[in-house]
Design a protein around this motif. Structure first.
Motif, PDB file in Angstrom:
ATOM      1  N   CYS A 225       0.831  -1.207   0.000  1.00 37.77           N
ATOM      2  CA  CYS A 225       0.000   0.000   0.000  1.00 37.77           C
ATOM      3  C   CYS A 225       0.862   1.252   0.000  1.00 37.77           C
ATOM      4  O   CYS A 225       0.626   2.191  -0.782  1.00 37.77           O
ATOM      5  N   PHE A 226       1.865   1.261   0.869  1.00 42.44           N
ATOM      6  CA  PHE A 226       2.727   2.440   0.943  1.00 42.44           C
ATOM      7  C   PHE A 226       3.497   2.636  -0.360  1.00 42.44           C
ATOM      8  O   PHE A 226       3.566   3.757  -0.887  1.00 42.44           O
ATOM      9  N   VAL A 227       4.078   1.587  -0.881  1.00 44.05           N
ATOM     10  CA  VAL A 227       4.886   1.695  -2.097  1.00 44.05           C
ATOM     11  C   VAL A 227       4.039   2.155  -3.281  1.00 44.05           C
ATOM     12  O   VAL A 227       4.450   3.033  -4.056  1.00 44.05           O
ATOM     13  N   ALA A 228       2.850   1.576  -3.431  1.00 40.70           N
ATOM     14  CA  ALA A 228       1.974   1.973  -4.536  1.00 40.70           C
ATOM     15  C   ALA A 228       1.599   3.442  -4.435  1.00 40.70           C
ATOM     16  O   ALA A 228       1.658   4.199  -5.417  1.00 40.70           O
ATOM     17  N   GLY A 229       1.204   3.873  -3.222  1.00 38.52           N
ATOM     18  CA  GLY A 229       0.849   5.275  -3.031  1.00 38.52           C
ATOM     19  C   GLY A 229       2.033   6.198  -3.249  1.00 38.52           C
ATOM     20  O   GLY A 229       1.908   7.265  -3.868  1.00 38.52           O
ATOM     21  N   TYR A 230       3.195   5.781  -2.768  1.00 41.26           N
ATOM     22  CA  TYR A 230       4.396   6.608  -2.902  1.00 41.26           C
ATOM     23  C   TYR A 230       4.809   6.768  -4.360  1.00 41.26           C
ATOM     24  O   TYR A 230       5.120   7.886  -4.810  1.00 41.26           O
ATOM     25  N   LEU A 231       4.824   5.684  -5.109  1.00 38.93           N
ATOM     26  CA  LEU A 231       5.242   5.762  -6.514  1.00 38.93           C
ATOM     27  C   LEU A 231       4.323   6.678  -7.310  1.00 38.93           C
ATOM     28  O   LEU A 231       4.787   7.503  -8.106  1.00 38.93           O
TER      29      LEU A 231
ATOM     30  N   THR B 234       2.513   9.136  -6.099  1.00 35.69           N
ATOM     31  CA  THR B 234       2.724  10.490  -5.597  1.00 35.69           C
ATOM     32  C   THR B 234       3.978  11.107  -6.196  1.00 35.69           C
ATOM     33  O   THR B 234       3.954  12.246  -6.702  1.00 35.69           O
ATOM     34  N   ALA B 235       5.082  10.373  -6.155  1.00 36.53           N
ATOM     35  CA  ALA B 235       6.368  10.906  -6.608  1.00 36.53           C
ATOM     36  C   ALA B 235       6.405  11.098  -8.120  1.00 36.53           C
ATOM     37  O   ALA B 235       6.902  12.119  -8.621  1.00 36.53           O
ATOM     38  N   ILE B 236       5.883  10.134  -8.855  1.00 35.18           N
ATOM     39  CA  ILE B 236       5.936  10.215 -10.322  1.00 35.18           C
ATOM     40  C   ILE B 236       5.073  11.364 -10.832  1.00 35.18           C
ATOM     41  O   ILE B 236       5.497  12.138 -11.707  1.00 35.18           O
TER      42      ILE B 236
ATOM     43  N   ASN C 155       6.583  14.677 -12.786  1.00 34.53           N
ATOM     44  CA  ASN C 155       6.094  15.052 -14.113  1.00 34.53           C
ATOM     45  C   ASN C 155       5.518  16.467 -14.105  1.00 34.53           C
ATOM     46  O   ASN C 155       5.673  17.220 -15.080  1.00 34.53           O
ATOM     47  N   ASN C 156       4.871  16.828 -13.003  1.00 35.25           N
ATOM     48  CA  ASN C 156       4.277  18.166 -12.921  1.00 35.25           C
ATOM     49  C   ASN C 156       5.324  19.276 -12.841  1.00 35.25           C
ATOM     50  O   ASN C 156       5.029  20.431 -13.154  1.00 35.25           O
TER      51      ASN C 156
ATOM     52  N   LEU D 192      -0.388  18.667  -6.927  1.00 31.05           N
ATOM     53  CA  LEU D 192      -1.628  17.923  -7.112  1.00 31.05           C
ATOM     54  C   LEU D 192      -1.631  16.591  -6.372  1.00 31.05           C
ATOM     55  O   LEU D 192      -2.569  16.258  -5.653  1.00 31.05           O
ATOM     56  N   SER D 193      -0.578  15.816  -6.522  1.00 30.76           N
ATOM     57  CA  SER D 193      -0.546  14.470  -5.926  1.00 30.76           C
ATOM     58  C   SER D 193      -0.157  14.490  -4.456  1.00 30.76           C
ATOM     59  O   SER D 193      -0.115  13.433  -3.818  1.00 30.76           O
ATOM     60  N   TRP D 194       0.131  15.663  -3.909  1.00 29.40           N
ATOM     61  CA  TRP D 194       0.520  15.770  -2.507  1.00 29.40           C
ATOM     62  C   TRP D 194      -0.667  16.033  -1.585  1.00 29.40           C
ATOM     63  O   TRP D 194      -0.490  16.112  -0.374  1.00 29.40           O
TER      64      TRP D 194
END
Length: 385
Positions: free
Chosen positions: A259-265, A267-269, A273-274, A286-288
């Motif tokens: 769960c953490f890794v999926a959410g983190y990836l 968020t960071a990606i 990109n933004n 946006l993703s934060w």
């Protein structure tokens, strides 16, 4: 950072379906408010450090009210570091729910405790942020008057981090309304609420493609999912985990890490990109957003893992417990010290090392000053401890 009563967990069987012949027994945890929940002390210290690290990253992507990314390296490292820390604020909200909900005792007693331990220190520090920066030249004497007037409506430019306390007070105001429902709702009912809330965490992404959604328009911002959205979902999630999630460490790691890794990836990606396209901080971050699905995944994953911390070694836990007790005033004061830390350390090291050193030095000094403040007369009104 958040002032919470401490408790331990005990188990009592409660019979369900009294009016039926079928008797089902469910183990419901009750709380003794005189003791501590060990893992929440560690959680508060970790989350407090995460918040300070988040603000340490801001020197590398914010310039006033605009985007201030200087180079691709800064963009990359802020994406990597800051994105990993977005669960900080939701963790505090869940910790509050874990201990406080459903409320025990009268609403009057609850409100009185929250006022003394949260609202009064908040008011004092808000005034300090409106006045003190004048003495080191951050604004003029005329600005003090406008800052104090601004406090009637919102935080001042120097105290943007206090948005959190406004939100927290709002949750406290709602808790007496919400508690009776939590006392009677079934597990399935709570899960239905969490499902609708989770759907709402996709909202600001959906709006990018669909515009106004489900009743939303310029004369009505209260769309269909409005009443299930926001930080209230973290309250329910914290209560749900305390009541129903009693996983083994293996299961918690097996679910929490993905769960953490999926959410983190995600968020960071998305953030990285933004950095190439965003023209405003709102677009960049946006993703934060704390109530987005990716941050929910990170928060849930961390919480179920941290829940297994039980170490109470004398020296380590003694320090952790004291920092936990002072975490609220550490949060309130840290912006005063953060800028000075960056002035001393910025420009000498790489971006990630600078972020770490600024965050670490700031929390260290805050811990020392917070402890000193506890020796002042009436210190509870300043520290909330």
């Amino acid at each position: 950072m958040v002032i919470i009563q401490y408790c331990t967990v005990s188990w009592q069987p409660l019979p369900l379906f009294k009016n039926n012949e079928i008797l089902i027994t469910m183990q419901v945890r009750t709380l003794n408010l005189n003791d501590r929940v060990v893992f929440l002390d560690y959680l508060r210290v970790i989350a407090c450090f995460m918040v300070i690290m988040v603000h340490s990253c801001e020197f590398f992507f914010i310039d006033g009210d605009s985007i201030g990314i200087r180079n691709i390296s800064d963009a990359f490292w802020v994406s990597v570091v800051d994105s990993a820390l977005r669960a900080s604020v939701p963790l505090f909200v869940m910790a509050s729910a874990y201990l406080l909900l459903p409320l025990k005792g009268s609403t009057k007693d609850f409100a009185k405790r929250r006022f003394v331990r949260v609202v009064v220190p908040f008011i004092i520090w808000s005034v300090l942020y409106a006045v003190l920066p004048y003495f080191w030249g951050e604004f003029s004497l005329a600005d003090i008057q406008s800052n104090l007037l601004q406090l009637l409506f919102n935080f001042t430019p120097a105290s943007g981090h206090l948005w959190f306390v406004y939100m927290l007070i709002g949750l406290y105001l709602f808790m007496p309304v919400f508690s009776p429902w939590l006392k009677t709702v079934s597990k399935r009912g709570e899960e239905c609420f969490l499902l609708i809330w989770f759907i709402s965490t996709f909202w600001h992404y959906a709006k990018l493609y669909a515009g106004d959604l489900y009743g939303e328009c310029y004369w009505n911002e209260f769309h269909m999912f409005w009443y299930f959205s926001g930080f209230i979902g973290y309250l329910v999630l914290g209560h749900y985990i305390r009541t129903y999630v009693n996983w083994s460490l293996k299961k918690s790691l097996g679910i929490g890490i993905p769960c953490f890794v999926a959410g983190y990836l995600f968020t960071a990606i998305v953030y990285y990109n933004n950095t190439f396209t965003a023209t405003t901080l709102q677009e960049l971050e946006l993703s934060w957003r704390f109530c987005s699905f990716n941050v929910v995944l990170m928060t849930f994953g961390l919480f179920v893992i941290l829940k297994h911390i039980s170490y109470q070694g004398k020296w380590v836990y003694g320090i952790v417990k004291e920092i936990s007790r002072l975490s609220y005033v550490i949060y309130l004061m840290h912006i005063f010290l953060l800028g000075f830390s960056y002035q001393l350390l910025g420009g000498y090291f790489s971006t990630p090392i600078t972020i770490l050193l600024v965050g670490s030095s700031t929390i260290t000094v805050c811990c020392i000053l917070s402890k000193i403040l506890t020796y002042l007369p009436g210190s509870k009104y300043i520290t909330g401890a």
